[in-house]
Design an enzyme around this catalytic site. Sequence first.
Site, PDB file in Angstrom:
ATOM      1  N   GLY A 171       0.829  -1.193   0.000  1.00 50.89           N
ATOM      2  CA  GLY A 171       0.000   0.000   0.000  1.00 50.89           C
ATOM      3  C   GLY A 171       0.864   1.243   0.000  1.00 50.89           C
ATOM      4  O   GLY A 171       2.054   1.206   0.339  1.00 50.89           O
ATOM      5  N   CYS A 172       0.278   2.377  -0.358  1.00 56.34           N
ATOM      6  CA  CYS A 172       1.051   3.614  -0.456  1.00 56.34           C
ATOM      7  C   CYS A 172       1.478   4.131   0.915  1.00 56.34           C
ATOM      8  O   CYS A 172       2.656   4.413   1.138  1.00 56.34           O
ATOM      9  CB  CYS A 172       0.253   4.668  -1.214  1.00 56.34           C
ATOM     10  SG  CYS A 172      -1.442   4.923  -0.632  1.00 56.34           S
ATOM     11  N   TYR A 173       0.539   4.256   1.850  1.00 57.92           N
ATOM     12  CA  TYR A 173       0.919   4.676   3.204  1.00 57.92           C
ATOM     13  C   TYR A 173       1.924   3.710   3.845  1.00 57.92           C
ATOM     14  O   TYR A 173       2.918   4.147   4.428  1.00 57.92           O
ATOM     15  CB  TYR A 173      -0.320   4.769   4.097  1.00 57.92           C
ATOM     16  CG  TYR A 173      -1.276   5.895   3.802  1.00 57.92           C
ATOM     17  CD1 TYR A 173      -0.877   7.230   3.865  1.00 57.92           C
ATOM     18  CD2 TYR A 173      -2.604   5.625   3.493  1.00 57.92           C
ATOM     19  CE1 TYR A 173      -1.775   8.263   3.614  1.00 57.92           C
ATOM     20  CE2 TYR A 173      -3.508   6.650   3.247  1.00 57.92           C
ATOM     21  CZ  TYR A 173      -3.100   7.967   3.308  1.00 57.92           C
ATOM     22  OH  TYR A 173      -3.993   8.982   3.063  1.00 57.92           O
TER      23      TYR A 173
END
Length: 329
Positions: free
Chosen positions: A119-121
């Site tokens: 995921g990006c976070y």
Amino acid sequence: MESQPLPRVFIDGEAGTTGLQIRERLAGRRDLSLLSIDPDRRKDPEARRELLNAADLVVLCLPDDASREAVGMIESERVKVIDASTAFRTAPGWTYGFPEMTRDQRSAIRAATRVSNPGCYPTGFIGLVRPLVDAGLLPAGFPVSVNAISGYSGGGKGLIAEFEGARPKGTQDAFRTYGLSLAHKHLPEMRIHSGLDHAPVFAPAVGRYAQGMLVEVPLALYALPGRPSPDQIREALQAAYAGERFVQVADAEACAGLQKARAGAAGHVPELDPESLNGSNLLKLFVFGSPDGAQARLLALLDNLGKGASGACVQSLNLMLGLAEDVGL
């Protein structure tokens, strides 16, 4: 001598935000062949099944349940899979697609047939925290929090339409905090792949801009065993990512310069604009310390659709197919 056929890649869900970005990065490459479903058969399960089993590598850009269904449709044991959803990020038998996470992760991705795209976070959070846990500077049981802001493209077509649409359906929000239930879907991978015993307190937000991300982990250094200095924290990150092309750690002089000489009004640092790495596969890490060395703010800067999504996927794809890791990036 007869040439080897090009590896065939099928993107299932290529019309979505991440799928479009991945396809753009792969388009025009001469070292692989892109397969596409006939538009007239897009809703035909058998057409999808055929391509899922005809490809050498499949990229799934689908909702979680649809990804699980697609994996179940793959009958050929030679087909490799990268899944961009959250469905398999902590699942047994799946390799986490963050090559720089540890010294062994790149080799694990090369050998894998099932890879989950981070995921990006979590990419920003794990990039900051995992080296500190591995180095013994941050105990696995220490309470950690993370604050982050992303462009609205991270929410997919629905959020994009909301922020770019006119009222009454559109929004004029400048800033939107969310995840107030403290049960964000990224938390399991953030905990497991960072090496922490407990999930961090996660405060995500969306800003009124399309793309780019800033992830921050504040640390009370005085409460850590041995009371490490900001320089020790930075040095641990630099050691972890030495020689890496796509992860860069700002040195002490650069961070001091940003804090002092180049700070704008109210201490604003222009270089930490969350949009500044858009279109790249870079992850930049910064460590800022208080004058007495008792506190630190760790920041990760990345493109939520680059190193936080499509760029990371292409990087893992290259590794899995035995191609140069940086092609298309």
